[in-house]
Enzyme design. Structure first.
Site, PDB file in Angstrom:
ATOM      1  N   ASP A  13       0.807  -1.225   0.000  1.00 58.50           N
ATOM      2  CA  ASP A  13       0.000   0.000   0.000  1.00 58.50           C
ATOM      3  C   ASP A  13       0.839   1.273   0.000  1.00 58.50           C
ATOM      4  OD1 ASP A  13      -2.215  -1.702   0.136  1.00 58.50           O
ATOM      5  OD2 ASP A  13      -2.098  -1.780   2.320  1.00 58.50           O
ATOM      6  N   LYS A  16       1.759   1.956  -5.196  1.00 54.33           N
ATOM      7  CA  LYS A  16       2.274   1.368  -6.441  1.00 54.33           C
ATOM      8  C   LYS A  16       1.318   1.616  -7.604  1.00 54.33           C
ATOM      9  CE  LYS A  16       2.307  -2.600  -4.363  1.00 54.33           C
ATOM     10  NZ  LYS A  16       2.039  -2.164  -2.983  1.00 54.33           N
ATOM     11  N   GLY A  40      -4.659  -4.383  -3.682  1.00 53.61           N
ATOM     12  CA  GLY A  40      -5.663  -3.342  -3.878  1.00 53.61           C
ATOM     13  C   GLY A  40      -4.930  -2.081  -4.261  1.00 53.61           C
ATOM     14  N   HIS A  41      -5.037  -1.708  -5.528  1.00 50.36           N
ATOM     15  CA  HIS A  41      -4.299  -0.543  -6.031  1.00 50.36           C
ATOM     16  C   HIS A  41      -5.310   0.539  -6.398  1.00 50.36           C
ATOM     17  CE1 HIS A  41      -0.625  -3.243  -7.184  1.00 50.36           C
ATOM     18  NE2 HIS A  41      -0.988  -3.358  -5.929  1.00 50.36           N
ATOM     19  N   GLN A 223       1.762  -6.343  -3.447  1.00 51.01           N
ATOM     20  CA  GLN A 223       2.363  -6.585  -2.133  1.00 51.01           C
ATOM     21  C   GLN A 223       3.705  -5.838  -2.079  1.00 51.01           C
ATOM     22  OE1 GLN A 223       1.009  -9.731  -3.834  1.00 51.01           O
ATOM     23  NE2 GLN A 223      -0.783  -8.716  -3.040  1.00 51.01           N
TER      24      GLN A 223
HETATM   25  P1  GDP Z   1      -0.804   0.244  -3.525  1.00 47.94           P
HETATM   26  O1  GDP Z   1      -1.414  -1.018  -3.030  1.00 47.94           O
HETATM   27  O2  GDP Z   1       0.672   0.287  -3.308  1.00 47.94           O
HETATM   28  O3  GDP Z   1      -1.161   0.563  -4.939  1.00 47.94           O
HETATM   29  O4  GDP Z   1      -1.410   1.420  -2.629  1.00 47.94           O
HETATM   30  P2  GDP Z   1      -2.960   1.602  -2.237  1.00 47.94           P
HETATM   31  O5  GDP Z   1      -3.693   2.089  -3.427  1.00 47.94           O
HETATM   32  O6  GDP Z   1      -3.473   0.390  -1.559  1.00 47.94           O
HETATM   33  O7  GDP Z   1      -2.856   2.699  -1.103  1.00 47.94           O
HETATM   34  C1  GDP Z   1      -2.380   3.973  -1.378  1.00 47.94           C
HETATM   35  C2  GDP Z   1      -3.499   4.980  -1.077  1.00 47.94           C
HETATM   36  O8  GDP Z   1      -2.959   6.274  -0.988  1.00 47.94           O
HETATM   37  C3  GDP Z   1      -4.547   5.064  -2.167  1.00 47.94           C
HETATM   38  O9  GDP Z   1      -5.787   5.369  -1.575  1.00 47.94           O
HETATM   39  C4  GDP Z   1      -4.074   6.211  -3.050  1.00 47.94           C
HETATM   40  O10 GDP Z   1      -5.137   6.876  -3.729  1.00 47.94           O
HETATM   41  C5  GDP Z   1      -3.468   7.118  -2.014  1.00 47.94           C
HETATM   42  N1  GDP Z   1      -2.315   7.897  -2.459  1.00 47.94           N
HETATM   43  C6  GDP Z   1      -1.352   7.557  -3.359  1.00 47.94           C
HETATM   44  N2  GDP Z   1      -0.402   8.514  -3.411  1.00 47.94           N
HETATM   45  C7  GDP Z   1      -0.768   9.465  -2.535  1.00 47.94           C
HETATM   46  C8  GDP Z   1      -0.169  10.694  -2.090  1.00 47.94           C
HETATM   47  O11 GDP Z   1       0.904  11.098  -2.529  1.00 47.94           O
HETATM   48  N3  GDP Z   1      -0.838  11.395  -1.130  1.00 47.94           N
HETATM   49  C9  GDP Z   1      -2.017  10.978  -0.603  1.00 47.94           C
HETATM   50  N4  GDP Z   1      -2.581  11.731   0.338  1.00 47.94           N
HETATM   51  N5  GDP Z   1      -2.593   9.827  -0.988  1.00 47.94           N
HETATM   52  C10 GDP Z   1      -1.990   9.080  -1.923  1.00 47.94           C
HETATM   53  P1  IMO Z   2      -0.969  -4.243  -2.242  1.00 48.06           P
HETATM   54  O1  IMO Z   2      -0.573  -4.741  -3.617  1.00 48.06           O
HETATM   55  C1  IMO Z   2      -0.945  -4.792   2.041  1.00 48.06           C
HETATM   56  C2  IMO Z   2      -0.900  -8.919   3.523  1.00 48.06           C
HETATM   57  C3  IMO Z   2      -2.124  -9.374   4.273  1.00 48.06           C
HETATM   58  C4  IMO Z   2      -1.475 -10.363   5.234  1.00 48.06           C
HETATM   59  C5  IMO Z   2      -0.389 -11.013   4.365  1.00 48.06           C
HETATM   60  C6  IMO Z   2      -0.812 -12.321   3.732  1.00 48.06           C
HETATM   61  O2  IMO Z   2      -2.250  -3.499  -2.236  1.00 48.06           O
HETATM   62  O3  IMO Z   2       0.161  -3.523  -1.600  1.00 48.06           O
HETATM   63  P2  IMO Z   2      -2.443 -12.970   1.741  1.00 48.06           P
HETATM   64  O4  IMO Z   2      -3.902 -12.724   1.532  1.00 48.06           O
HETATM   65  O5  IMO Z   2      -1.582 -12.389   0.673  1.00 48.06           O
HETATM   66  O6  IMO Z   2      -2.129 -14.411   1.996  1.00 48.06           O
HETATM   67  O7  IMO Z   2      -2.074 -12.186   3.112  1.00 48.06           O
HETATM   68  O8  IMO Z   2      -0.108 -10.082   3.348  1.00 48.06           O
HETATM   69  N1  IMO Z   2      -1.182  -8.374   2.170  1.00 48.06           N
HETATM   70  C7  IMO Z   2      -1.137  -7.070   1.870  1.00 48.06           C
HETATM   71  N2  IMO Z   2      -0.942  -5.988   2.661  1.00 48.06           N
HETATM   72  N3  IMO Z   2      -1.104  -4.646   0.717  1.00 48.06           N
HETATM   73  C8  IMO Z   2      -1.269  -5.713  -0.097  1.00 48.06           C
HETATM   74  O9  IMO Z   2      -1.292  -5.600  -1.430  1.00 48.06           O
HETATM   75  C9  IMO Z   2      -1.339  -6.995   0.486  1.00 48.06           C
HETATM   76  N4  IMO Z   2      -1.518  -8.238  -0.005  1.00 48.06           N
HETATM   77  C10 IMO Z   2      -1.405  -9.066   1.035  1.00 48.06           C
HETATM   78  O10 IMO Z   2      -2.737  -8.325   4.945  1.00 48.06           O
HETATM   79  O11 IMO Z   2      -0.831  -9.668   6.264  1.00 48.06           O
HETATM   80 MG    MG Z   3      -2.918  -1.653  -1.749  1.00 50.29          MG
END
Ligand code: GDP
Ligand code: IMO
Ligand code: MG
Length: 423
Positions: A13, A16, A40-41, A223
Protein backbone atom coordinates in the site's frame (compact mmCIF):
# COMPACT_ATOMS: atom_id res chain seq x y z
CA UNK A 1 13.77 -0.99 -25.21
CA UNK A 2 14.52 -1.90 -21.60
CA UNK A 3 11.80 -2.77 -19.09
CA UNK A 4 11.03 -1.12 -15.75
CA UNK A 5 9.90 -2.88 -12.59
CA UNK A 6 7.84 -1.10 -9.92
CA UNK A 7 7.93 -2.70 -6.46
CA UNK A 8 6.78 -1.91 -2.94
CA UNK A 9 9.60 -1.33 -0.47
CA UNK A 10 7.55 -1.75 2.73
CA UNK A 11 4.54 -3.91 3.72
CA UNK A 12 2.35 -2.88 0.80
CA UNK A 13 0.00 0.00 0.00
CA UNK A 14 2.85 2.38 -0.76
CA UNK A 15 1.00 3.79 -3.78
CA UNK A 16 2.27 1.37 -6.44
CA UNK A 17 -1.00 1.74 -8.36
CA UNK A 18 -0.68 5.51 -8.58
CA UNK A 19 3.01 5.37 -9.53
CA UNK A 20 2.29 2.73 -12.19
CA UNK A 21 -0.56 4.80 -13.59
CA UNK A 22 1.70 7.84 -13.87
CA UNK A 23 4.59 5.94 -15.49
CA UNK A 24 2.15 4.09 -17.78
CA UNK A 25 1.53 7.32 -19.65
CA UNK A 26 4.64 6.49 -21.68
CA UNK A 27 4.25 2.70 -21.61
CA UNK A 28 2.90 0.22 -24.14
CA UNK A 29 2.51 -2.84 -21.92
CA UNK A 30 1.91 -3.05 -18.13
CA UNK A 31 2.32 -6.44 -16.52
CA UNK A 32 1.29 -7.93 -13.18
CA UNK A 33 3.77 -10.73 -12.49
CA UNK A 34 2.73 -12.16 -9.11
CA UNK A 35 0.01 -12.16 -6.49
CA UNK A 36 -3.69 -12.06 -7.09
CA UNK A 37 -6.70 -10.20 -5.79
CA UNK A 38 -5.04 -9.75 -2.41
CA UNK A 39 -3.68 -6.56 -3.97
CA UNK A 40 -5.66 -3.34 -3.88
CA UNK A 41 -4.30 -0.54 -6.03
CA UNK A 42 -6.18 2.75 -5.92
CA UNK A 43 -5.90 5.24 -8.73
CA UNK A 44 -7.55 8.62 -8.75
CA UNK A 45 -8.18 10.35 -12.06
CA UNK A 46 -9.95 13.67 -11.71
CA UNK A 47 -13.11 13.00 -9.72
CA UNK A 48 -12.97 9.27 -10.38
CA UNK A 49 -11.50 6.65 -8.07
CA UNK A 50 -10.61 3.19 -9.35
CA UNK A 51 -9.72 0.28 -7.06
CA UNK A 52 -8.00 -2.48 -8.99
CA UNK A 53 -7.12 -5.87 -7.53
CA UNK A 54 -5.98 -7.95 -10.48
CA UNK A 55 -5.92 -5.93 -13.67
CA UNK A 56 -2.71 -3.88 -13.99
CA UNK A 57 -3.08 -0.17 -13.30
CA UNK A 58 -1.94 0.56 -16.87
CA UNK A 59 -5.48 -0.27 -18.03
CA UNK A 60 -6.51 3.29 -17.24
CA UNK A 61 -4.19 4.64 -19.93
CA UNK A 62 -5.88 4.18 -23.34
CA UNK A 63 -3.82 2.10 -25.73
CA UNK A 64 -1.77 0.39 -23.04
CA UNK A 65 -1.93 -3.40 -23.08
CA UNK A 66 -2.53 -4.75 -19.55
CA UNK A 67 -1.14 -8.24 -18.97
CA UNK A 68 -1.74 -10.71 -16.15
CA UNK A 69 1.28 -12.98 -16.39
CA UNK A 70 1.83 -16.61 -15.47
CA UNK A 71 3.23 -15.85 -12.02
CA UNK A 72 -0.18 -14.59 -10.85
CA UNK A 73 -3.03 -16.53 -9.26
CA UNK A 74 -6.38 -15.62 -10.75
CA UNK A 75 -9.86 -15.85 -9.32
CA UNK A 76 -11.84 -15.90 -12.57
CA UNK A 77 -15.03 -14.63 -10.96
CA UNK A 78 -13.20 -11.62 -9.52
CA UNK A 79 -11.41 -10.96 -12.80
CA UNK A 80 -14.66 -11.01 -14.79
CA UNK A 81 -16.29 -8.70 -12.25
CA UNK A 82 -13.35 -6.32 -12.49
CA UNK A 83 -13.58 -6.32 -16.30
CA UNK A 84 -17.34 -5.64 -16.11
CA UNK A 85 -16.91 -2.82 -13.60
CA UNK A 86 -14.24 -1.14 -15.69
CA UNK A 87 -16.28 -1.49 -18.89
CA UNK A 88 -19.37 -0.04 -17.16
CA UNK A 89 -17.24 2.98 -16.26
CA UNK A 90 -16.09 3.46 -19.84
CA UNK A 91 -12.65 1.83 -19.54
CA UNK A 92 -11.73 -0.32 -22.53
CA UNK A 93 -10.46 -3.73 -21.40
CA UNK A 94 -10.29 -5.38 -24.83
CA UNK A 95 -6.48 -5.31 -24.84
CA UNK A 96 -6.23 -7.24 -21.55
CA UNK A 97 -4.18 -10.42 -21.89
CA UNK A 98 -4.15 -13.31 -19.41
CA UNK A 99 -1.46 -15.97 -19.33
CA UNK A 100 -2.59 -19.50 -20.06
CA UNK A 101 -0.12 -20.58 -17.38
CA UNK A 102 -1.57 -18.53 -14.53
CA UNK A 103 -3.02 -20.64 -11.75
CA UNK A 104 -6.68 -20.45 -10.83
CA UNK A 105 -8.02 -19.69 -7.40
CA UNK A 106 -10.70 -22.31 -6.79
CA UNK A 107 -13.64 -22.09 -4.35
CA UNK A 108 -11.91 -24.46 -1.90
CA UNK A 109 -8.86 -22.16 -1.79
CA UNK A 110 -10.96 -19.34 -0.36
CA UNK A 111 -12.53 -21.61 2.26
CA UNK A 112 -9.16 -23.15 3.19
CA UNK A 113 -7.61 -19.70 3.56
CA UNK A 114 -10.30 -18.71 6.08
CA UNK A 115 -10.18 -22.06 7.90
CA UNK A 116 -6.39 -22.10 8.18
CA UNK A 117 -6.56 -18.64 9.72
CA UNK A 118 -9.28 -19.78 12.12
CA UNK A 119 -7.10 -22.71 13.18
CA UNK A 120 -4.12 -20.44 13.82
CA UNK A 121 -6.22 -18.40 16.27
CA UNK A 122 -4.06 -15.80 17.95
CA UNK A 123 -1.15 -16.71 15.67
CA UNK A 124 -3.08 -15.90 12.50
CA UNK A 125 -1.37 -14.10 9.65
CA UNK A 126 -4.26 -11.78 8.96
CA UNK A 127 -4.53 -12.81 5.31
CA UNK A 128 -6.97 -11.21 2.92
CA UNK A 129 -8.83 -14.57 2.83
CA UNK A 130 -8.91 -14.48 -0.95
CA UNK A 131 -7.41 -17.97 -1.27
CA UNK A 132 -3.99 -16.71 -2.33
CA UNK A 133 -1.88 -18.90 0.00
CA UNK A 134 -3.76 -22.15 -0.71
CA UNK A 135 -3.66 -21.50 -4.48
CA UNK A 136 0.12 -21.02 -4.44
CA UNK A 137 0.44 -24.04 -2.15
CA UNK A 138 -1.32 -26.19 -4.75
CA UNK A 139 0.81 -24.69 -7.51
CA UNK A 140 4.02 -25.76 -5.81
CA UNK A 141 2.52 -29.09 -4.74
CA UNK A 142 1.73 -29.58 -8.45
CA UNK A 143 -1.97 -29.90 -7.69
CA UNK A 144 -2.89 -26.60 -9.26
CA UNK A 145 -5.42 -25.92 -11.99
CA UNK A 146 -4.31 -23.43 -14.63
CA UNK A 147 -6.11 -21.04 -16.96
CA UNK A 148 -5.35 -23.33 -19.91
CA UNK A 149 -7.15 -26.20 -18.19
CA UNK A 150 -10.43 -24.31 -18.60
CA UNK A 151 -10.20 -25.05 -22.31
CA UNK A 152 -9.99 -28.82 -21.95
CA UNK A 153 -13.10 -30.09 -20.18
CA UNK A 154 -11.68 -33.57 -19.67
CA UNK A 155 -8.43 -32.41 -18.12
CA UNK A 156 -10.28 -29.93 -15.94
CA UNK A 157 -12.69 -32.64 -14.73
CA UNK A 158 -9.86 -35.10 -14.06
CA UNK A 159 -7.74 -32.61 -12.15
CA UNK A 160 -10.68 -31.36 -10.15
CA UNK A 161 -11.76 -34.90 -9.23
CA UNK A 162 -8.30 -35.75 -7.90
CA UNK A 163 -7.79 -32.58 -5.94
CA UNK A 164 -11.32 -32.36 -4.60
CA UNK A 165 -11.05 -35.87 -3.15
CA UNK A 166 -8.27 -34.56 -0.94
CA UNK A 167 -9.77 -31.13 -0.26
CA UNK A 168 -13.15 -32.47 0.78
CA UNK A 169 -11.53 -34.85 3.26
CA UNK A 170 -9.59 -31.94 4.67
CA UNK A 171 -12.58 -29.62 4.83
CA UNK A 172 -14.81 -32.19 6.50
CA UNK A 173 -12.50 -34.13 8.79
CA UNK A 174 -10.16 -31.38 9.91
CA UNK A 175 -12.03 -28.13 9.50
CA UNK A 176 -15.58 -29.37 10.16
CA UNK A 177 -16.87 -27.77 6.97
CA UNK A 178 -19.21 -29.12 4.30
CA UNK A 179 -17.55 -30.75 1.31
CA UNK A 180 -17.80 -29.16 -2.13
CA UNK A 181 -19.70 -30.44 -5.14
CA UNK A 182 -17.48 -31.41 -8.07
CA UNK A 183 -20.11 -30.89 -10.75
CA UNK A 184 -21.06 -27.48 -9.45
CA UNK A 185 -17.45 -26.27 -9.54
CA UNK A 186 -16.88 -27.84 -12.95
CA UNK A 187 -19.94 -26.14 -14.45
CA UNK A 188 -19.01 -22.81 -12.89
CA UNK A 189 -15.43 -22.89 -14.15
CA UNK A 190 -16.29 -24.20 -17.64
CA UNK A 191 -18.65 -21.23 -17.84
CA UNK A 192 -15.69 -18.89 -17.31
CA UNK A 193 -13.78 -20.38 -20.25
CA UNK A 194 -15.89 -18.73 -22.92
CA UNK A 195 -15.85 -15.37 -21.17
CA UNK A 196 -12.08 -15.37 -20.65
CA UNK A 197 -11.17 -16.86 -24.03
CA UNK A 198 -10.68 -13.54 -25.88
CA UNK A 199 -8.08 -12.51 -23.30
CA UNK A 200 -6.03 -15.70 -22.95
CA UNK A 201 -2.63 -15.64 -24.61
CA UNK A 202 1.02 -16.68 -24.46
CA UNK A 203 1.96 -13.58 -22.49
CA UNK A 204 5.67 -14.39 -22.29
CA UNK A 205 5.80 -14.31 -26.08
CA UNK A 206 3.74 -11.12 -26.22
CA UNK A 207 6.01 -9.31 -23.79
CA UNK A 208 9.17 -10.51 -25.53
CA UNK A 209 7.82 -9.34 -28.88
CA UNK A 210 6.94 -5.96 -27.42
CA UNK A 211 10.44 -5.60 -26.00
CA UNK A 212 11.92 -6.63 -29.34
CA UNK A 213 9.88 -3.95 -31.09
CA UNK A 214 11.31 -1.30 -28.79
CA UNK A 215 8.11 -0.88 -26.80
CA UNK A 216 8.02 0.30 -23.20
CA UNK A 217 7.15 -2.46 -20.73
CA UNK A 218 6.31 -1.83 -17.07
CA UNK A 219 6.12 -4.58 -14.47
CA UNK A 220 3.73 -3.61 -11.68
CA UNK A 221 4.50 -5.31 -8.39
CA UNK A 222 1.79 -6.15 -5.89
CA UNK A 223 2.36 -6.59 -2.13
CA UNK A 224 5.91 -5.59 -1.21
CA UNK A 225 9.44 -6.50 -0.19
CA UNK A 226 8.68 -7.17 3.49
CA UNK A 227 5.76 -9.41 2.47
CA UNK A 228 8.01 -11.51 0.20
CA UNK A 229 7.85 -15.21 1.08
CA UNK A 230 11.66 -15.48 0.95
CA UNK A 231 12.82 -12.05 2.05
CA UNK A 232 9.95 -10.71 4.16
CA UNK A 233 8.90 -11.15 7.76
CA UNK A 234 8.05 -14.84 7.41
CA UNK A 235 5.52 -16.30 8.19
CA UNK A 236 3.72 -12.96 8.19
CA UNK A 237 4.09 -12.62 4.45
CA UNK A 238 2.20 -13.40 1.30
CA UNK A 239 2.76 -16.64 -0.64
CA UNK A 240 4.66 -15.19 -3.60
CA UNK A 241 7.77 -13.13 -4.39
CA UNK A 242 6.77 -9.49 -4.80
CA UNK A 243 10.43 -8.47 -5.22
CA UNK A 244 11.99 -7.32 -8.47
CA UNK A 245 13.73 -10.57 -9.42
CA UNK A 246 10.35 -12.26 -9.60
CA UNK A 247 9.24 -9.99 -12.44
CA UNK A 248 11.43 -11.89 -14.89
CA UNK A 249 10.31 -15.30 -13.62
CA UNK A 250 6.63 -14.44 -13.29
CA UNK A 251 6.40 -12.82 -16.70
CA UNK A 252 8.67 -15.23 -18.53
CA UNK A 253 11.31 -12.79 -19.77
CA UNK A 254 15.04 -12.77 -19.16
CA UNK A 255 16.38 -10.60 -16.34
CA UNK A 256 18.62 -8.80 -18.84
CA UNK A 257 15.63 -6.91 -20.24
CA UNK A 258 15.14 -5.11 -16.92
CA UNK A 259 17.28 -2.02 -16.45
CA UNK A 260 15.23 0.12 -14.08
CA UNK A 261 13.72 -0.87 -10.73
CA UNK A 262 11.59 1.78 -9.04
CA UNK A 263 10.96 1.21 -5.35
CA UNK A 264 7.79 2.83 -4.07
CA UNK A 265 8.19 4.12 -0.51
CA UNK A 266 5.55 5.87 1.51
CA UNK A 267 6.99 8.85 3.43
CA UNK A 268 5.95 6.96 6.57
CA UNK A 269 5.04 3.28 6.73
CA UNK A 270 1.97 1.08 7.12
CA UNK A 271 1.15 -2.55 7.59
CA UNK A 272 -2.12 -4.46 7.46
CA UNK A 273 -2.35 -7.90 9.05
CA UNK A 274 -0.14 -9.41 11.75
CA UNK A 275 3.62 -9.47 12.17
CA UNK A 276 6.50 -7.44 13.51
CA UNK A 277 6.65 -3.70 12.81
CA UNK A 278 9.45 -1.92 14.73
CA UNK A 279 8.33 1.67 14.10
CA UNK A 280 4.63 1.07 14.71
CA UNK A 281 2.96 3.92 16.60
CA UNK A 282 0.24 3.00 19.02
CA UNK A 283 -0.40 6.60 19.88
CA UNK A 284 -2.05 9.77 18.68
CA UNK A 285 0.57 10.29 15.95
CA UNK A 286 -0.14 6.84 14.50
CA UNK A 287 -3.88 7.49 14.66
CA UNK A 288 -3.36 10.81 12.88
CA UNK A 289 -1.43 9.02 10.09
CA UNK A 290 -4.34 6.59 9.67
CA UNK A 291 -6.85 9.42 9.53
CA UNK A 292 -5.02 11.88 7.31
CA UNK A 293 -3.48 9.20 5.10
CA UNK A 294 -6.82 7.38 4.77
CA UNK A 295 -5.05 4.21 5.84
CA UNK A 296 -7.79 1.66 5.37
CA UNK A 297 -7.31 -1.38 3.15
CA UNK A 298 -8.53 -1.17 -0.46
CA UNK A 299 -9.45 -4.88 -0.45
CA UNK A 300 -10.64 -5.66 3.06
CA UNK A 301 -11.29 -2.21 4.51
CA UNK A 302 -9.09 -3.07 7.51
CA UNK A 303 -7.42 -0.25 9.41
CA UNK A 304 -3.73 -0.17 8.58
CA UNK A 305 -1.12 0.00 11.34
CA UNK A 306 1.08 3.08 10.87
CA UNK A 307 4.48 4.34 11.98
CA UNK A 308 7.51 6.46 11.09
CA UNK A 309 9.66 5.73 8.06
CA UNK A 310 12.12 2.90 8.65
CA UNK A 311 15.34 3.47 6.69
CA UNK A 312 16.84 0.16 7.88
CA UNK A 313 14.03 -1.57 6.02
CA UNK A 314 14.37 0.84 3.09
CA UNK A 315 18.08 0.05 2.69
CA UNK A 316 17.18 -3.63 2.84
CA UNK A 317 14.58 -3.15 0.09
CA UNK A 318 17.15 -1.26 -2.00
CA UNK A 319 19.51 -4.21 -1.73
CA UNK A 320 17.00 -7.04 -2.25
CA UNK A 321 15.44 -5.40 -5.31
CA UNK A 322 18.49 -3.68 -6.74
CA UNK A 323 16.55 -0.43 -6.78
CA UNK A 324 17.73 2.17 -9.26
CA UNK A 325 15.45 4.90 -7.89
CA UNK A 326 12.65 5.64 -5.48
CA UNK A 327 9.15 7.07 -5.83
CA UNK A 328 8.34 8.73 -2.50
CA UNK A 329 4.59 8.90 -1.91
CA UNK A 330 2.16 10.55 0.51
CA UNK A 331 4.64 13.23 1.50
CA UNK A 332 1.61 15.51 1.97
CA UNK A 333 0.46 13.41 4.93
CA UNK A 334 3.57 14.42 6.90
CA UNK A 335 2.46 18.07 6.69
CA UNK A 336 0.43 17.21 9.80
CA UNK A 337 3.46 16.98 12.06
CA UNK A 338 5.80 19.66 13.41
CA UNK A 339 8.64 17.22 14.05
CA UNK A 340 9.33 14.11 12.01
CA UNK A 341 11.12 10.97 13.10
CA UNK A 342 13.03 8.54 10.93
CA UNK A 343 14.29 5.18 12.17
CA UNK A 344 18.00 4.72 11.42
CA UNK A 345 18.80 1.53 13.37
CA UNK A 346 17.33 -1.00 15.80
CA UNK A 347 18.55 -1.10 19.38
CA UNK A 348 18.29 -4.37 21.32
CA UNK A 349 19.81 -5.90 24.45
CA UNK A 350 22.23 -7.70 22.12
CA UNK A 351 23.39 -4.45 20.59
CA UNK A 352 22.56 -2.18 17.69
CA UNK A 353 21.47 -3.31 14.24
CA UNK A 354 22.17 -1.00 11.33
CA UNK A 355 21.21 -3.67 8.81
CA UNK A 356 17.92 -5.57 8.63
CA UNK A 357 18.48 -8.38 11.16
CA UNK A 358 18.83 -11.97 10.02
CA UNK A 359 17.10 -13.19 13.21
CA UNK A 360 13.47 -12.15 13.07
CA UNK A 361 13.11 -12.04 16.84
CA UNK A 362 15.17 -8.84 16.80
CA UNK A 363 12.34 -7.07 15.02
CA UNK A 364 10.00 -7.78 17.94
CA UNK A 365 12.48 -6.95 20.66
CA UNK A 366 14.08 -3.90 19.14
CA UNK A 367 13.57 -0.27 19.96
CA UNK A 368 13.89 1.96 16.93
CA UNK A 369 16.72 4.49 17.04
CA UNK A 370 15.24 7.69 15.68
CA UNK A 371 16.68 10.80 14.16
CA UNK A 372 14.45 13.84 14.35
CA UNK A 373 13.93 16.11 11.40
CA UNK A 374 12.04 19.39 11.26
CA UNK A 375 8.60 19.22 9.67
CA UNK A 376 7.20 21.83 7.29
CA UNK A 377 3.72 21.99 8.81
CA UNK A 378 2.17 23.58 5.73
CA UNK A 379 -0.08 22.11 3.09
CA UNK A 380 2.04 20.89 0.16
CA UNK A 381 -0.71 19.09 -1.74
CA UNK A 382 -0.92 21.83 -4.37
CA UNK A 383 2.80 21.58 -5.23
CA UNK A 384 3.39 20.63 -8.86
CA UNK A 385 7.17 20.94 -9.08
CA UNK A 386 9.89 20.30 -6.54
CA UNK A 387 10.51 24.05 -6.43
CA UNK A 388 7.03 24.48 -4.90
CA UNK A 389 8.09 22.52 -1.79
CA UNK A 390 9.28 24.12 1.44
CA UNK A 391 12.97 23.60 2.29
CA UNK A 392 12.14 21.14 5.11
CA UNK A 393 10.33 18.88 2.63
CA UNK A 394 13.26 19.06 0.20
CA UNK A 395 15.58 18.17 3.08
CA UNK A 396 13.37 15.19 3.99
CA UNK A 397 13.59 13.91 0.40
CA UNK A 398 17.37 14.37 0.46
CA UNK A 399 17.51 12.45 3.75
CA UNK A 400 15.62 9.53 2.19
CA UNK A 401 17.98 9.51 -0.79
CA UNK A 402 21.04 9.52 1.41
CA UNK A 403 19.66 6.70 3.60
CA UNK A 404 18.70 4.50 0.67
CA UNK A 405 21.70 5.35 -1.49
CA UNK A 406 19.57 5.84 -4.62
CA UNK A 407 17.86 8.95 -6.00
CA UNK A 408 14.23 9.88 -5.44
CA UNK A 409 12.96 10.51 -8.96
CA UNK A 410 9.28 10.95 -8.18
CA UNK A 411 7.51 12.60 -5.24
CA UNK A 412 3.77 12.25 -4.73
CA UNK A 413 1.79 14.81 -2.75
CA UNK A 414 -1.75 13.60 -3.37
CA UNK A 415 -3.71 10.71 -4.89
CA UNK A 416 -4.36 12.49 -8.19
CA UNK A 417 -2.24 12.04 -11.29
CA UNK A 418 -1.07 15.63 -11.38
CA UNK A 419 -0.03 15.64 -7.71
CA UNK A 420 3.23 14.12 -8.86
CA UNK A 421 6.57 15.90 -8.91
CA UNK A 422 9.04 14.37 -11.34
CA UNK A 423 12.77 14.73 -11.38
P1 GDP B 1 -0.80 0.24 -3.53
O1 GDP B 1 -1.41 -1.02 -3.03
O2 GDP B 1 0.67 0.29 -3.31
O3 GDP B 1 -1.16 0.56 -4.94
O4 GDP B 1 -1.41 1.42 -2.63
P2 GDP B 1 -2.96 1.60 -2.24
O5 GDP B 1 -3.69 2.09 -3.43
O6 GDP B 1 -3.47 0.39 -1.56
O7 GDP B 1 -2.86 2.70 -1.10
C1 GDP B 1 -2.38 3.97 -1.38
C2 GDP B 1 -3.50 4.98 -1.08
O8 GDP B 1 -2.96 6.27 -0.99
C3 GDP B 1 -4.55 5.06 -2.17
O9 GDP B 1 -5.79 5.37 -1.58
C4 GDP B 1 -4.07 6.21 -3.05
O10 GDP B 1 -5.14 6.88 -3.73
C5 GDP B 1 -3.47 7.12 -2.01
N1 GDP B 1 -2.32 7.90 -2.46
C6 GDP B 1 -1.35 7.56 -3.36
N2 GDP B 1 -0.40 8.51 -3.41
C7 GDP B 1 -0.77 9.47 -2.53
C8 GDP B 1 -0.17 10.69 -2.09
O11 GDP B 1 0.90 11.10 -2.53
N3 GDP B 1 -0.84 11.39 -1.13
C9 GDP B 1 -2.02 10.98 -0.60
N4 GDP B 1 -2.58 11.73 0.34
N5 GDP B 1 -2.59 9.83 -0.99
C10 GDP B 1 -1.99 9.08 -1.92
P1 IMO C 1 -0.97 -4.24 -2.24
O1 IMO C 1 -0.57 -4.74 -3.62
C1 IMO C 1 -0.94 -4.79 2.04
C2 IMO C 1 -0.90 -8.92 3.52
C3 IMO C 1 -2.12 -9.37 4.27
C4 IMO C 1 -1.48 -10.36 5.23
C5 IMO C 1 -0.39 -11.01 4.36
C6 IMO C 1 -0.81 -12.32 3.73
O2 IMO C 1 -2.25 -3.50 -2.24
O3 IMO C 1 0.16 -3.52 -1.60
P2 IMO C 1 -2.44 -12.97 1.74
O4 IMO C 1 -3.90 -12.72 1.53
O5 IMO C 1 -1.58 -12.39 0.67
O6 IMO C 1 -2.13 -14.41 2.00
O7 IMO C 1 -2.07 -12.19 3.11
O8 IMO C 1 -0.11 -10.08 3.35
N1 IMO C 1 -1.18 -8.37 2.17
C7 IMO C 1 -1.14 -7.07 1.87
N2 IMO C 1 -0.94 -5.99 2.66
N3 IMO C 1 -1.10 -4.65 0.72
C8 IMO C 1 -1.27 -5.71 -0.10
O9 IMO C 1 -1.29 -5.60 -1.43
C9 IMO C 1 -1.34 -7.00 0.49
N4 IMO C 1 -1.52 -8.24 0.00
C10 IMO C 1 -1.40 -9.07 1.03
O10 IMO C 1 -2.74 -8.33 4.94
O11 IMO C 1 -0.83 -9.67 6.26
MG1 MG D 1 -2.92 -1.65 -1.75
Amino acid sequence: MPATVIVGTQWGDEGKGKVTDVLAENADVVVRFQGGNNAGHTIVIGEERFALTLIPSGVLNPGVMPVIAGGCVVDPKVLLEEIATLESRGVDTSLLRLSANAHLIMPYHRVLDAQQERFLGEAQIGTTKRGIGPAYTDKYARNGIRVQDLFDAKILADKLAVTLREKNKLLQALYDQPGMDEKEILDEYLGYAELLAPHVADTSLLISEALGQGKQVLFEGAQATLLDVDHGTYPFVTSSNPTAGAAAVGAGVGPTSITRVVGVAKAYISRVGSGPFPTELDDEVGARMVEVGGEFGTVTGRRRRCGWLDTVALRYATRINGLTDIALTKLDVLSEFDRLKVCVAYETDQGRFDEFPRQQRVLYESRPVYEELPGWATDISAARTLDDLPQEAIDYIAYVEKSAGVPVTMVSVGPQRDATLLR
